[in-house]
Design a protein around this motif. Structure first.
Motif, PDB file in Angstrom:
ATOM      1  N   GLN A 120     -15.159 -56.736   8.795  1.00 18.96           N
ATOM      2  CA  GLN A 120     -16.066 -55.789   8.153  1.00 18.96           C
ATOM      3  C   GLN A 120     -17.100 -55.243   9.130  1.00 18.96           C
ATOM      4  O   GLN A 120     -17.609 -54.133   8.955  1.00 18.96           O
ATOM      5  N   ILE A 121     -17.407 -56.016  10.155  1.00 17.10           N
ATOM      6  CA  ILE A 121     -18.347 -55.566  11.177  1.00 17.10           C
ATOM      7  C   ILE A 121     -17.666 -54.623  12.166  1.00 17.10           C
ATOM      8  O   ILE A 121     -18.222 -53.595  12.558  1.00 17.10           O
ATOM      9  N   VAL A 122     -16.431 -54.945  12.543  1.00 22.76           N
ATOM     10  CA  VAL A 122     -15.763 -54.265  13.651  1.00 22.76           C
ATOM     11  C   VAL A 122     -14.885 -53.095  13.229  1.00 22.76           C
ATOM     12  O   VAL A 122     -14.942 -52.005  13.821  1.00 22.76           O
ATOM     13  N   GLU A 123     -14.049 -53.278  12.210  1.00 17.24           N
ATOM     14  CA  GLU A 123     -12.991 -52.299  11.947  1.00 17.24           C
ATOM     15  C   GLU A 123     -13.477 -50.958  11.389  1.00 17.24           C
ATOM     16  O   GLU A 123     -12.871 -49.922  11.703  1.00 17.24           O
TER      17      GLU A 123
ATOM     18  N   HIS B 198       5.701 -56.349   5.692  1.00 17.52           N
ATOM     19  CA  HIS B 198       4.377 -55.791   5.402  1.00 17.52           C
ATOM     20  C   HIS B 198       3.347 -56.292   6.397  1.00 17.52           C
ATOM     21  O   HIS B 198       2.504 -55.530   6.884  1.00 17.52           O
ATOM     22  N   VAL B 199       3.404 -57.580   6.688  1.00 16.31           N
ATOM     23  CA  VAL B 199       2.447 -58.177   7.616  1.00 16.31           C
ATOM     24  C   VAL B 199       2.549 -57.510   8.983  1.00 16.31           C
ATOM     25  O   VAL B 199       1.533 -57.148   9.597  1.00 16.31           O
ATOM     26  N   GLU B 200       3.765 -57.334   9.472  1.00 17.94           N
ATOM     27  CA  GLU B 200       3.952 -56.738  10.787  1.00 17.94           C
ATOM     28  C   GLU B 200       3.510 -55.276  10.812  1.00 17.94           C
ATOM     29  O   GLU B 200       2.855 -54.837  11.763  1.00 17.94           O
ATOM     30  N   ARG B 201       3.846 -54.520   9.766  1.00 22.67           N
ATOM     31  CA  ARG B 201       3.465 -53.109   9.749  1.00 22.67           C
ATOM     32  C   ARG B 201       1.949 -52.958   9.610  1.00 22.67           C
ATOM     33  O   ARG B 201       1.334 -52.113  10.270  1.00 22.67           O
ATOM     34  N   ASP B 202       1.347 -53.778   8.772  1.00 26.56           N
ATOM     35  CA  ASP B 202      -0.102 -53.723   8.579  1.00 26.56           C
ATOM     36  C   ASP B 202      -0.829 -54.084   9.870  1.00 26.56           C
ATOM     37  O   ASP B 202      -1.812 -53.445  10.251  1.00 26.56           O
ATOM     38  N   THR B 203      -0.344 -55.120  10.543  1.00 27.43           N
ATOM     39  CA  THR B 203      -0.937 -55.526  11.813  1.00 27.43           C
ATOM     40  C   THR B 203      -0.834 -54.391  12.828  1.00 27.43           C
ATOM     41  O   THR B 203      -1.808 -54.078  13.529  1.00 27.43           O
ATOM     42  N   SER B 204       0.319 -53.749  12.896  1.00 27.55           N
ATOM     43  CA  SER B 204       0.519 -52.642  13.832  1.00 27.55           C
ATOM     44  C   SER B 204      -0.366 -51.444  13.486  1.00 27.55           C
ATOM     45  O   SER B 204      -0.894 -50.771  14.383  1.00 27.55           O
ATOM     46  N   PHE B 205      -0.550 -51.184  12.195  1.00 29.32           N
ATOM     47  CA  PHE B 205      -1.389 -50.073  11.748  1.00 29.32           C
ATOM     48  C   PHE B 205      -2.828 -50.249  12.243  1.00 29.32           C
ATOM     49  O   PHE B 205      -3.420 -49.330  12.830  1.00 29.32           O
ATOM     50  N   HIS B 206      -3.371 -51.432  12.028  1.00 31.02           N
ATOM     51  CA  HIS B 206      -4.761 -51.668  12.426  1.00 31.02           C
ATOM     52  C   HIS B 206      -4.911 -51.739  13.944  1.00 31.02           C
ATOM     53  O   HIS B 206      -5.942 -51.303  14.486  1.00 31.02           O
ATOM     54  N   LEU B 207      -3.912 -52.266  14.635  1.00 34.93           N
ATOM     55  CA  LEU B 207      -3.961 -52.279  16.096  1.00 34.93           C
ATOM     56  C   LEU B 207      -3.898 -50.866  16.661  1.00 34.93           C
ATOM     57  O   LEU B 207      -4.572 -50.551  17.653  1.00 34.93           O
ATOM     58  N   GLU B 208      -3.111 -50.011  16.036  1.00 37.81           N
ATOM     59  CA  GLU B 208      -2.987 -48.630  16.511  1.00 37.81           C
ATOM     60  C   GLU B 208      -4.302 -47.879  16.321  1.00 37.81           C
ATOM     61  O   GLU B 208      -4.672 -47.029  17.145  1.00 37.81           O
ATOM     62  N   ILE B 209      -5.018 -48.177  15.243  1.00 38.31           N
ATOM     63  CA  ILE B 209      -6.339 -47.569  15.046  1.00 38.31           C
ATOM     64  C   ILE B 209      -7.280 -48.023  16.157  1.00 38.31           C
ATOM     65  O   ILE B 209      -8.028 -47.218  16.728  1.00 38.31           O
ATOM     66  N   ALA B 210      -7.241 -49.324  16.473  1.00 38.66           N
ATOM     67  CA  ALA B 210      -8.074 -49.829  17.566  1.00 38.66           C
ATOM     68  C   ALA B 210      -7.695 -49.186  18.891  1.00 38.66           C
ATOM     69  O   ALA B 210      -8.564 -48.858  19.718  1.00 38.66           O
ATOM     70  N   ARG B 211      -6.414 -48.977  19.094  1.00 35.09           N
ATOM     71  CA  ARG B 211      -5.958 -48.327  20.323  1.00 35.09           C
ATOM     72  C   ARG B 211      -6.448 -46.879  20.375  1.00 35.09           C
ATOM     73  O   ARG B 211      -6.857 -46.387  21.438  1.00 35.09           O
TER      74      ARG B 211
ATOM     75  N   LEU C 169     -12.655 -53.399  22.668  1.00 34.06           N
ATOM     76  CA  LEU C 169     -12.401 -53.471  21.230  1.00 34.06           C
ATOM     77  C   LEU C 169     -10.936 -53.809  20.963  1.00 34.06           C
ATOM     78  O   LEU C 169     -10.633 -54.691  20.134  1.00 34.06           O
ATOM     79  N   LEU C 170     -10.034 -53.148  21.660  1.00 39.17           N
ATOM     80  CA  LEU C 170      -8.607 -53.406  21.473  1.00 39.17           C
ATOM     81  C   LEU C 170      -8.253 -54.833  21.859  1.00 39.17           C
ATOM     82  O   LEU C 170      -7.494 -55.510  21.151  1.00 39.17           O
ATOM     83  N   THR C 171      -8.804 -55.317  22.955  1.00 42.94           N
ATOM     84  CA  THR C 171      -8.528 -56.689  23.396  1.00 42.94           C
ATOM     85  C   THR C 171      -9.022 -57.702  22.373  1.00 42.94           C
ATOM     86  O   THR C 171      -8.333 -58.687  22.071  1.00 42.94           O
ATOM     87  N   MET C 172     -10.202 -57.453  21.817  1.00 40.66           N
ATOM     88  CA  MET C 172     -10.765 -58.380  20.840  1.00 40.66           C
ATOM     89  C   MET C 172      -9.898 -58.456  19.586  1.00 40.66           C
ATOM     90  O   MET C 172      -9.581 -59.546  19.100  1.00 40.66           O
ATOM     91  N   ILE C 173      -9.493 -57.310  19.059  1.00 42.09           N
ATOM     92  CA  ILE C 173      -8.677 -57.291  17.853  1.00 42.09           C
ATOM     93  C   ILE C 173      -7.284 -57.857  18.132  1.00 42.09           C
ATOM     94  O   ILE C 173      -6.730 -58.601  17.319  1.00 42.09           O
ATOM     95  N   SER C 174      -6.746 -57.549  19.301  1.00 39.99           N
ATOM     96  CA  SER C 174      -5.428 -58.089  19.663  1.00 39.99           C
ATOM     97  C   SER C 174      -5.463 -59.605  19.767  1.00 39.99           C
ATOM     98  O   SER C 174      -4.494 -60.281  19.407  1.00 39.99           O
ATOM     99  N   SER C 175      -6.572 -60.152  20.229  1.00 38.41           N
ATOM    100  CA  SER C 175      -6.663 -61.593  20.460  1.00 38.41           C
ATOM    101  C   SER C 175      -6.634 -62.406  19.170  1.00 38.41           C
ATOM    102  O   SER C 175      -6.327 -63.602  19.201  1.00 38.41           O
ATOM    103  N   ILE C 176      -6.954 -61.765  18.048  1.00 42.99           N
ATOM    104  CA  ILE C 176      -6.948 -62.499  16.773  1.00 42.99           C
ATOM    105  C   ILE C 176      -5.789 -62.055  15.882  1.00 42.99           C
ATOM    106  O   ILE C 176      -5.799 -62.308  14.672  1.00 42.99           O
ATOM    107  N   SER C 177      -4.784 -61.418  16.471  1.00 44.27           N
ATOM    108  CA  SER C 177      -3.681 -60.888  15.663  1.00 44.27           C
ATOM    109  C   SER C 177      -2.926 -61.998  14.929  1.00 44.27           C
ATOM    110  O   SER C 177      -2.434 -61.785  13.813  1.00 44.27           O
TER     111      SER C 177
END
Length: 242
Positions: A109-112, A146-159, A166-174
């Motif tokens: 909620q703080i980051v995304e 669903h889990v994989e697509r949702d994870t990819s969706f949010h990672l792509e937004i970070a990218r 920011l991308l490294t931080m979100i990727s690290s908790i995938s």
């Protein structure tokens, strides 16, 4: 020496992982203290009624997570929590218990929302095209899909936010995010709700409306929080059991 009868006999597959999980919980519960040695491989094998190979596998897994240090001829010693890999989902959940997913959501909620805000300002046309299919959550797909697509969706937004930190931080908790999503998508109706929020977020980013993207991501994460609450109610008896 500690009473190793605190453990249960292991009767199913993935023996090393299960033995390791019980040992980890015993350590977190304070049955073994920092700097203390675990029982020997022979003692643990006898307690769990399994081979020393399975016990050795369990100890190797704990060592890989930083929970113990294994020294040849000296046994296995408990490390302080500061040395543990709390990004490992099992370690994270055992250490933080009922607060695990709440803390993860709080961080999101703080980051995304800010990630979505930046993405709306900086995304390229090519990234929009890549984001579009990832936003779709089909009812016929499996939870894992669903889990994989949702994870990819949010990672792509970070990218698309074009911020490497920011991308490294979100990727690290995938891995942790996948664990959380596997729970929320198991709740009836949440796939459809998640899909609708994804479309709202996508539309805002595609329109380059940064404020709308931020608001939409806040709304999506509120929906995730409500789904986690529902999941907890439905799994009250075995909550946080992985």
């Amino acid at each position: 020496m500690n009473d190793v009868t605190i453990f249960n006999s292991i009767k199913t597959d993935k023996l090393g992982a299960q033995i390791g999980r019980q040992l980890m919980r015993a350590i977190v519960d304070g049955r073994f203290q920092v700097g203390e040695r675990l029982p020997s491989e022979h003692e643990l094998a006898s307690t769990f009624n399994r081979s020393r190979i399975a016990v050795r596998d369990a100890l190797s897994g704990l060592a890989a997570r930083g929970i113990i240090t294994v020294r040849q001829g000296q046994g296995s010693t408990i490390n302080p929590i500061s040395m543990w890999n709390t990004l490992d989902p099992e370690v994270f959940v055992v250490v933080y218990g009922d607060k695990a997913f709440d803390q993860l959501l709080e961080m999101r909620q703080i980051v995304e929302p800010e990630s979505a805000f930046l993405a709306a300002q900086r995304i390229t046309d090519e990234q929009v095209e890549k984001l579009r299919p990832l936003s779709v959550l089909n009812e016929d797909d499996t939870v894992d899909q669903h889990v994989e697509r949702d994870t990819s969706f949010h990672l792509e937004i970070a990218r698309a936010a074009q911020n490497g930190v920011l991308l490294t931080m979100i990727s690290s908790i995938s891995i942790l995010l996948r664990e959380s999503r596997s729970c929320t998508f198991a709740v009836p109706g949440e796939i459809s709700r998640g899909h609708k929020w994804h479309q709202t977020i996508l539309a805002a980013i595609e329109a380059r409306d940064a404020q709308a993207a931020r608001i939409a991501m806040h709304g999506h994460l509120d929906q995730v929080g409500q789904a986690l609450d529902k999941w907890r109610i439905e799994h009250e008896d075995n909550r946080m059991a992985f």
